[in-house]
Write an enzyme that holds these catalytic residues in place. Structure first.
Site, PDB file in Angstrom:
ATOM      1  N   GLU A   1      -9.970   2.671  -5.069  1.00  0.00           N
ATOM      2  CA  GLU A   1      -9.636   4.063  -4.773  1.00  0.00           C
ATOM      3  C   GLU A   1      -8.486   4.582  -5.636  1.00  0.00           C
ATOM      4  O   GLU A   1      -7.586   5.246  -5.132  1.00  0.00           O
ATOM      5  CB  GLU A   1      -9.284   4.202  -3.284  1.00  0.00           C
ATOM      6  CG  GLU A   1     -10.425   3.811  -2.369  1.00  0.00           C
ATOM      7  CD  GLU A   1     -10.048   3.788  -0.889  1.00  0.00           C
ATOM      8  OE1 GLU A   1     -10.843   4.295  -0.082  1.00  0.00           O
ATOM      9  OE2 GLU A   1      -8.972   3.259  -0.551  1.00  0.00           O
TER      10      GLU A   1
ATOM     11  N   HIS B   1      -2.902   3.220  -4.751  1.00  0.00           N
ATOM     12  CA  HIS B   1      -2.321   2.703  -3.500  1.00  0.00           C
ATOM     13  C   HIS B   1      -0.877   2.223  -3.681  1.00  0.00           C
ATOM     14  O   HIS B   1      -0.452   1.269  -3.014  1.00  0.00           O
ATOM     15  CB  HIS B   1      -3.183   1.562  -2.938  1.00  0.00           C
ATOM     16  CG  HIS B   1      -4.445   2.046  -2.262  1.00  0.00           C
ATOM     17  ND1 HIS B   1      -4.461   2.535  -0.967  1.00  0.00           N
ATOM     18  CD2 HIS B   1      -5.721   2.135  -2.711  1.00  0.00           C
ATOM     19  CE1 HIS B   1      -5.698   2.884  -0.649  1.00  0.00           C
ATOM     20  NE2 HIS B   1      -6.488   2.669  -1.693  1.00  0.00           N
TER      21      HIS B   1
ATOM     22  N   ASP C   1       0.860  -1.182   0.000  1.00  0.00           N
ATOM     23  CA  ASP C   1       0.000   0.000   0.000  1.00  0.00           C
ATOM     24  C   ASP C   1       0.895   1.230   0.000  1.00  0.00           C
ATOM     25  O   ASP C   1       2.124   1.113  -0.081  1.00  0.00           O
ATOM     26  CB  ASP C   1      -0.980  -0.014   1.187  1.00  0.00           C
ATOM     27  CG  ASP C   1      -2.324   0.599   0.803  1.00  0.00           C
ATOM     28  OD1 ASP C   1      -2.331   1.780   0.386  1.00  0.00           O
ATOM     29  OD2 ASP C   1      -3.359  -0.084   0.896  1.00  0.00           O
TER      30      ASP C   1
HETATM   31  C1  ACM Z   1     -10.899  -0.592   0.633  1.00  0.00           C
HETATM   32  O1  ACM Z   1     -11.395  -0.592   1.784  1.00  0.00           O
HETATM   33  N1  ACM Z   1     -10.250   0.461   0.185  1.00  0.00           N
HETATM   34  C2  ACM Z   1     -11.035  -1.729  -0.235  1.00  0.00           C
END
Ligand code: ACM
Length: 618
Positions: A336, A271, A198
């Site tokens: 995201e 991410h 991440d």
């Molecule tokens: C997430 O909670 N961003 C998958």
């Protein structure tokens, strides 16, 4: 103090902690069918364990259990099981034949007279052992243990029963991951989703690209406080950690011994700040400087650029990752993805034109489809968060629905497999477990035990055929605000027990009252002995509320077997030095006065619940 003179506390009954008649005998998840009988089998060092499958993981597990507890005798591999073995007294027979028409992963367990007999199909034998272990009334140090007479037939509702762990925001070492897997196995969960990358950290060694861990696994410091609130505070402490490939293999093997498949997640194309900090050429603007993220929340420049060179590099990274994980699935993230850097990139604008894509969503779809093609070529399938629907689903993708159920419903209607994991329905274990300010810092949200328990992953708006695409359900543990194993366990438990029941038990057998008042207290007491931390639920019957009454009857039970409830009526927060609650109380409140009845539950090892406050106004 005068007020106390008017106060009358009456003991109105004594046998308040008599256990109800739990139809499920403490077992979590509740089995499909269970019949209780009077009597007990006694497990001693004389007990013979007979099996036709000495190498089966279930037998190996049971042998370790017997050794650890000092219970039970030798295990004899009888090679071929013959029904006559049932005549051997004081024996436990664990066999893979005679599975009859048991469904996949199913088992049958009977405890009667002088015998315990367990049949199981594949992993079913392992799940039967987990049930048997839950039934064994073992007290540490005792030389024998009772197993109540019972007949159980059982199998899971869903094939995918998942639990996720984010090791990127905070790193959790191999020992903790194994402890996590032990817990999953005990409650019949079979898929461990390991969030390995991440913005705040890259956690898996990639030999061809060593900077991913040399640079990407370390952040210089960590923000203090919640995302979105500009505290201006940092802890001024470098933070990092990663798993070597040998450690990854160790975890995968450990999981496999427990019938748990590990699904690695490399989150893409967003991410990806940690990877970009290590290799800025992965970004759309390599001239900028990047660092591993030190704060939580979103970023505008953490997206991988879809160049051919980058696809080559990503494929090489994934090839190493896939070589370590024999399971079917690879999770490619997809959530995201901030498109700001793509929008600013001349290369991306041209790529959208060249590939006749609609927009940046189309580009994300193109990106995921390219990754899918590679993953499929390696013999694996992808899972992605529900954003991978935007711009069109990759042909063979399984969708993990987290922003509610809409993504999962849309994917199922398109004929794609779906794993339900909606944050809005109690599947996000980083959410707060109550609305009390006494809860520890969390990401927010509200996911009390009842909400997790009551979730049904199969949406009624899907047709019968579409419903078949709901292959399972998963709980997620994101760790922005979880820096220690103890807090991870606090957030996980008891909600993971509810998840296990959502994933395994037929809806008709679910019963929240029985679960929360009988089986959770029993299981938490066992987990305490095993060294797990957990959120101690408030006393059963206690609540934060204001009541207008002259008399209040408090009728409580401890939320953990063997724990003590303490209370105060003097306005102070109760602690273990306060009066223990041992029987129902009648609290009488004088005219125009208020009494605060406050409770806390304290377990034998000293774990404490939050304090409840019932204000009784007259
Ligand atoms: C997430 O909670 N961003 C998958």
């Amino acid at each position: 103090m005068k007020k106390l003179l008017f106060l009358l506390l009456l003991v109105v009954a004594t046998d308040v902690f008599a256990k109800g008649d739990d139809p499920y005998m403490g077992i979590i998840p509740a089995p499909v069918s269970i019949k209780k009988f009077k009597g007990e089998f006694k497990l001693t060092s004389e007990t013979l364990v007979l099996t036709d499958s000495g190498e089966h993981k279930a037998i190996k597990f049971f042998a370790r259990y017997l050794k650890k507890t000092g219970l039970g005798g030798s295990i004899t591999d009888i090679n071929v099981f013959d029904k006559n073995h049932r005549n051997i007294k004081n024996s436990i027979t664990v066999v893979t034949n005679f599975t009859g028409d048991l469904p996949p992963e199913g088992y049958e367990l009977t405890v009667d007279g002088d015998h315990v007999v367990l049949h199981g199909r594949g992993p079913g034998l392992f799940y039967g052992i987990q049930t048997l272990v839950q039934l064994i009334q073992y007290k540490p140090g005792a030389s024998s243990a009772a197993i109540p007479f019972v007949a159980i037939m059982d199998y899971p509702r869903f094939g995918y029963r998942g639990m996720h762990l984010d090791v990127a925001r905070h790193f959790f070492d191999v020992d903790f991951v194994k402890k996590y897997l032990d817990l999953m196995a005990a409650y019949k969960l079979n898929t461990f989703h390991w969030h390995l990358s991440d913005d705040q950290g890259w956690r898996i060694e990639i030999k061809k690209y060593p900077k991913l861990t040399e640079v990407g696994s370390m952040r210089a410091q960590t923000k203090i406080g919640r995302a979105g609130i500009d505290t201006g505070l940092y802890d001024n402490t470098p933070y990092g950690g990663f798993y070597t490939q040998e450690q990854i293999q160790e975890v995968v093997a450990y999981a496999s011994e427990r019938y748990i498949t590990v699904v690695p997640e490399i989150d893409m194309p967003g991410h990806s700040m940690a990877a970009i900090a290590a290799y800025p050429e992965l970004s759309c603007d390599p001239t900028k400087s990047y660092k591993v993220a030190e704060t939580w929340g979103g970023f505008t420049d953490n997206v991988l650029c879809p160049t051919e060179e980058n696809f080559k590099m990503i494929d090489e990274i994934l090839q190493e990752v896939l070589g370590l994980f024999p399971g079917k699935y690879m999770h490619v993230g997809g959530d995201e993805c901030n498109k700001t850097a793509w929008k600013a990139s001349e290369f991306c604008r041209q790529l959208i034109i060249d590939r006749e894509l609609k927009d940046e969503n189309g580009l994300q779809s193109y990106f995921i489809s390219r990754i899918e093609r590679f993953v499929n070529s390696q013999g694996h399938s992808i899972i992605g968060w529900d954003e991978i629907l935007e711009g069109g689903l990759a042909p063979n993708a399984t969708v993990m629905s987290w922003r509610g159920e809409a993504g999962g419903i849309a994917a199922a209607k398109q004929g794609h497999d779906v794993i339900m994991s909606p944050g809005t329905a109690g599947m996000y274990f980083d959410h707060a477990q109550s609305k009390s300010t006494q809860e520890p810092l969390s990401i927010g949200g509200f996911a009390p035990l009842a909400k997790t328990y009551k979730y049904d992953p199969v949406p009624s708006e899907l047709s019968r055929d579409e419903q078949k695409h709901i292959i399972g359900v998963q709980g997620n543990l994101w760790t922005e605000y979880i820096a220690t194993p103890e807090k991870a366990e606090y957030m996980l438990l008891p909600r993971m027990l509810a998840l296990a029941e959502v994933a395994w038990t037929p809806t008709a057998n679910k019963n929240y009252k029985n679960f929360s008042e009988e089986r959770v207290p029993h299981n938490l007491a066992r987990l305490e002995v095993q060294g797990y931390n957990f959120r101690v639920p408030v006393a059963i019957g206690a609540e934060d509320t204001v009541i207008s009454k002259a008399k209040y009857n408090a009728d409580l039970q401890p939320s953990v077997e063997g724990a003590t409830i303490h209370y105060t009526i003097d306005g102070y927060a109760p602690r273990e030095t306060d009066v223990p609650y041992i029987a129902p109380l009648e609290i009488v409140v004088p005219d125009k006065k208020t009494i605060d009845f406050k409770t806390i539950v304290v377990t034998p090892s000293g774990k404490r619940s939050i304090v409840t406050d019932t204000k009784i106004e007259n």
